[in-house]
Design a protein around this motif. Structure first.
Motif, mmCIF file in Angstrom:
data_model
loop_
_atom_site.group_PDB
_atom_site.id
_atom_site.type_symbol
_atom_site.label_atom_id
_atom_site.label_comp_id
_atom_site.label_asym_id
_atom_site.label_seq_id
_atom_site.Cartn_x
_atom_site.Cartn_y
_atom_site.Cartn_z
ATOM 1 N N THR A 81 0.827 -1.211 0.000
ATOM 2 C CA THR A 81 0.000 0.000 0.000
ATOM 3 C C THR A 81 0.858 1.257 0.000
ATOM 4 O O THR A 81 0.552 2.236 -0.695
ATOM 5 C CB THR A 81 -0.934 0.002 1.219
ATOM 6 O OG1 THR A 81 -1.776 -1.149 1.161
ATOM 7 C CG2 THR A 81 -1.789 1.262 1.253
ATOM 8 N N GLU A 82 1.931 1.240 0.785
ATOM 9 C CA GLU A 82 2.768 2.425 0.930
ATOM 10 C C GLU A 82 3.391 2.839 -0.399
ATOM 11 O O GLU A 82 3.599 4.035 -0.648
ATOM 12 C CB GLU A 82 3.865 2.188 1.972
ATOM 13 C CG GLU A 82 4.539 3.447 2.460
ATOM 14 C CD GLU A 82 3.575 4.398 3.150
ATOM 15 O OE1 GLU A 82 3.897 5.594 3.230
ATOM 16 O OE2 GLU A 82 2.490 3.968 3.606
ATOM 17 N N GLU A 83 3.679 1.874 -1.263
ATOM 18 C CA GLU A 83 4.249 2.197 -2.569
ATOM 19 C C GLU A 83 3.264 2.991 -3.427
ATOM 20 O O GLU A 83 3.661 3.671 -4.379
ATOM 21 C CB GLU A 83 4.672 0.912 -3.279
ATOM 22 C CG GLU A 83 5.835 0.204 -2.597
ATOM 23 C CD GLU A 83 6.170 -1.141 -3.212
ATOM 24 O OE1 GLU A 83 5.860 -1.315 -4.406
ATOM 25 O OE2 GLU A 83 6.727 -2.003 -2.512
ATOM 26 N N THR B 163 10.937 2.892 2.285
ATOM 27 C CA THR B 163 11.475 2.587 3.600
ATOM 28 C C THR B 163 11.746 3.861 4.396
ATOM 29 O O THR B 163 11.648 4.973 3.871
ATOM 30 C CB THR B 163 12.787 1.807 3.451
ATOM 31 O OG1 THR B 163 13.743 2.645 2.781
ATOM 32 C CG2 THR B 163 12.586 0.530 2.644
ATOM 33 N N ALA B 164 12.138 3.691 5.656
ATOM 34 C CA ALA B 164 12.515 4.844 6.472
ATOM 35 C C ALA B 164 13.690 5.584 5.845
ATOM 36 O O ALA B 164 13.752 6.816 5.899
ATOM 37 C CB ALA B 164 12.862 4.384 7.881
ATOM 38 N N LEU B 165 14.613 4.850 5.245
ATOM 39 C CA LEU B 165 15.757 5.477 4.576
ATOM 40 C C LEU B 165 15.294 6.439 3.490
ATOM 41 O O LEU B 165 15.784 7.578 3.391
ATOM 42 C CB LEU B 165 16.656 4.393 3.980
ATOM 43 C CG LEU B 165 17.856 4.866 3.155
ATOM 44 C CD1 LEU B 165 18.872 5.579 4.032
ATOM 45 C CD2 LEU B 165 18.497 3.677 2.427
ATOM 46 N N ILE B 166 14.350 6.009 2.684
ATOM 47 C CA ILE B 166 13.846 6.850 1.598
ATOM 48 C C ILE B 166 13.042 8.019 2.154
ATOM 49 O O ILE B 166 13.146 9.155 1.669
ATOM 50 C CB ILE B 166 12.987 6.018 0.624
ATOM 51 C CG1 ILE B 166 13.824 4.902 -0.014
ATOM 52 C CG2 ILE B 166 12.372 6.904 -0.444
ATOM 53 C CD1 ILE B 166 15.044 5.381 -0.771
ATOM 54 N N ALA B 167 12.240 7.774 3.179
ATOM 55 C CA ALA B 167 11.445 8.850 3.776
ATOM 56 C C ALA B 167 12.353 9.942 4.336
ATOM 57 O O ALA B 167 12.084 11.141 4.169
ATOM 58 C CB ALA B 167 10.549 8.286 4.877
ATOM 59 N N ILE B 168 13.429 9.546 4.992
ATOM 60 C CA ILE B 168 14.369 10.520 5.556
ATOM 61 C C ILE B 168 15.067 11.288 4.448
ATOM 62 O O ILE B 168 15.247 12.512 4.528
ATOM 63 C CB ILE B 168 15.391 9.799 6.454
ATOM 64 C CG1 ILE B 168 14.686 9.242 7.690
ATOM 65 C CG2 ILE B 168 16.515 10.741 6.864
ATOM 66 C CD1 ILE B 168 15.528 8.271 8.494
ATOM 67 N N ALA B 169 15.469 10.590 3.402
ATOM 68 C CA ALA B 169 16.138 11.254 2.279
ATOM 69 C C ALA B 169 15.215 12.273 1.614
ATOM 70 O O ALA B 169 15.624 13.406 1.319
ATOM 71 C CB ALA B 169 16.598 10.213 1.257
ATOM 72 N N ARG B 170 13.956 11.897 1.385
ATOM 73 C CA ARG B 170 13.010 12.809 0.734
ATOM 74 C C ARG B 170 12.857 14.100 1.531
ATOM 75 O O ARG B 170 12.783 15.187 0.973
ATOM 76 C CB ARG B 170 11.628 12.161 0.595
ATOM 77 C CG ARG B 170 11.513 11.133 -0.489
ATOM 78 C CD ARG B 170 10.064 10.712 -0.677
ATOM 79 N NE ARG B 170 9.332 11.664 -1.494
ATOM 80 C CZ ARG B 170 8.496 12.567 -1.036
ATOM 81 N NH1 ARG B 170 8.279 12.692 0.265
ATOM 82 N NH2 ARG B 170 7.859 13.373 -1.867
ATOM 83 N N ILE C 168 12.390 6.307 -8.561
ATOM 84 C CA ILE C 168 12.255 5.155 -7.679
ATOM 85 C C ILE C 168 11.028 4.340 -8.085
ATOM 86 O O ILE C 168 9.970 4.887 -8.399
ATOM 87 C CB ILE C 168 12.166 5.601 -6.202
ATOM 88 C CG1 ILE C 168 12.259 4.390 -5.276
ATOM 89 C CG2 ILE C 168 10.896 6.378 -5.926
ATOM 90 C CD1 ILE C 168 12.368 4.749 -3.809
ATOM 91 N N GLY C 169 11.197 3.036 -8.133
ATOM 92 C CA GLY C 169 10.116 2.158 -8.552
ATOM 93 C C GLY C 169 10.157 1.802 -10.016
ATOM 94 O O GLY C 169 9.307 1.045 -10.494
#
Length: 358
Positions: free
Chosen positions: A178-180, A270-277, A292-293
């Motif tokens: 779902t998050e994707e 992921t949390a890594l991507i959320a932090i980067a964004r 991404i994707g």
């Protein structure tokens, strides 16, 4: 008991189970042998981490001088088969081509269709049979669990904890999918929290926390000990999954057995991507979101996204989160009423899980 002896005992239990299944499968006919072989292939390799955490949980409850409960090896085998089921479905959902350096199950079944010269689309066959393969492995996991719990004095609470694990993983996988799709309509500030919820449900609990609790429950742990073990297992599981997130973007394919930046091609939020964004400029964020994707990302494009993410400091922040979870686990272990063998075993397993490179 050393880790190698635990691995040997669980592997032997798996081998006996597979032999039993094969002895009952002649009536299925020759085509079903391909299916059974694919299921057995998923059980090869791996670190048997979940079975080892279950053993450590049992040690915490039963005591270091107690002779190992034979049911423990059945529980460990059930956990390993369940892990295989989760990986089969995960690779199918993520369109992953490889697992542990070999073709993912749906790709192996697709190749078998072609080699047999069967009619129809090989890829469709591979995907359809992989769904059923995952279902079969879940059934095998349940079979192993019920066999080991037959007549056991702690069957009911162990069965209840196992059922909770199955539900958590399934819901966590759904939230991951779902998050994707849903990340773009949710407030940016909520994305890290959402990613961590997925990490907890999809991986952290069933990889570390629940195997420990299952082993302890099988060993007769009381509520106080289970609370102490949960306080240790949860942060270790979260650190374990965050390490997986880092490896999914920056891991060495020669070690991980998966292509470099595979999480980027799969669109993992992921949390890594959320932090980067959160740290990127609007233009750079739009570029990340657009790329991404994309399953067709080239090696050069993956390298550019890796550099972009690294420059935000997101990897360093995730490493700090891993360190913080590790510290929480150390404190929980120190405060728990554990025998020396159990504490030492849990500490060693946690360190291996968190610092791994694959």
């Amino acid at each position: 008991m050393s880790s190698s002896l635990v691995i040997d005992a669980v592997t032997a239990r798996l081998d006996r189970f597979v032999q039993s299944i094969r002895s009952q499968s002649a009536e299925y006919g020759p085509d079903a042998e391909l299916f059974l072989d694919a299921a057995v292939a998923t059980l090869q390799g791996g670190k048997r981490l979940r079975a080892r955490f279950a053993h450590a949980g049992w040690l915490a409850a039963a005591g270091e001088s107690t002779t190992a409960d034979p049911a423990l090896w059945g529980l460990g085998a059930a956990l390993e088969v369940f892990q295989s089921a989760a990986l089969v479905h995960d690779d199918l959902i993520d369109n992953s081509d490889t697992r542990r350096g070999r073709p993912a199950s749906h790709r192996a079944l697709e190749a078998a269709h072609r080699e047999a010269g069967w009619h129809g689309d090989a890829e469709t066959f591979g995907r359809a049979t992989a769904v059923l393969l995952g279902d079969l492995l879940v059934a095998w996991s349940d079979d192993l669990l019920e066999e080991c719990l037959a007549g056991h004095p702690h069957a009911a609470p162990t069965r209840a904890e196992y059922a909770r694990m199955r539900r958590d993983v399934t819901v966590g996988q759904m939230l991951d999918v779902t998050e994707e799709s849903a990340w773009g309509v949710n407030p940016p500030a909520s994305l890290i929290e959402r990613a961590l919820r997925v990490a907890a449900l999809k991986s952290a609990r069933y990889s570390v926390e629940q195997p420990i609790l299952l082993g302890a429950t099988l060993g007769g742990a009381d509520g106080r000990l289970l609370t102490q073990l949960r306080a240790f297992g949860h942060p270790v599981g979260m650190a374990f999954q965050l390490r997986d997130d880092v490896l999914g973007v920056f891991g060495d394919p020669a070690v991980t057995g998966k292509p470099a930046g595979d999480d980027l091609r799969e669109g993992k939020r992921t949390a890594l991507i959320a932090i980067a964004r959160e740290a990127l400029t609007a233009d750079a964020r739009a570029h990340l979101d657009a790329r991404i994707g994309d399953p067709d990302l080239s090696a050069d494009e993956v390298a550019r996204l890796q550099e972009l993410i690294h420059e935000t400091g997101a990897a360093a922040r995730v490493e700090q989160m891993i360190a913080d979870y590790s510290d929480a686990a150390v404190r929980a272990l120190r405060d728990a009423d554990l025998n020396e063998t159990a504490a030492r075993t849990l500490q060693g397993l946690a360190e291996a899980a968190i610092t791994r490179s694959a």
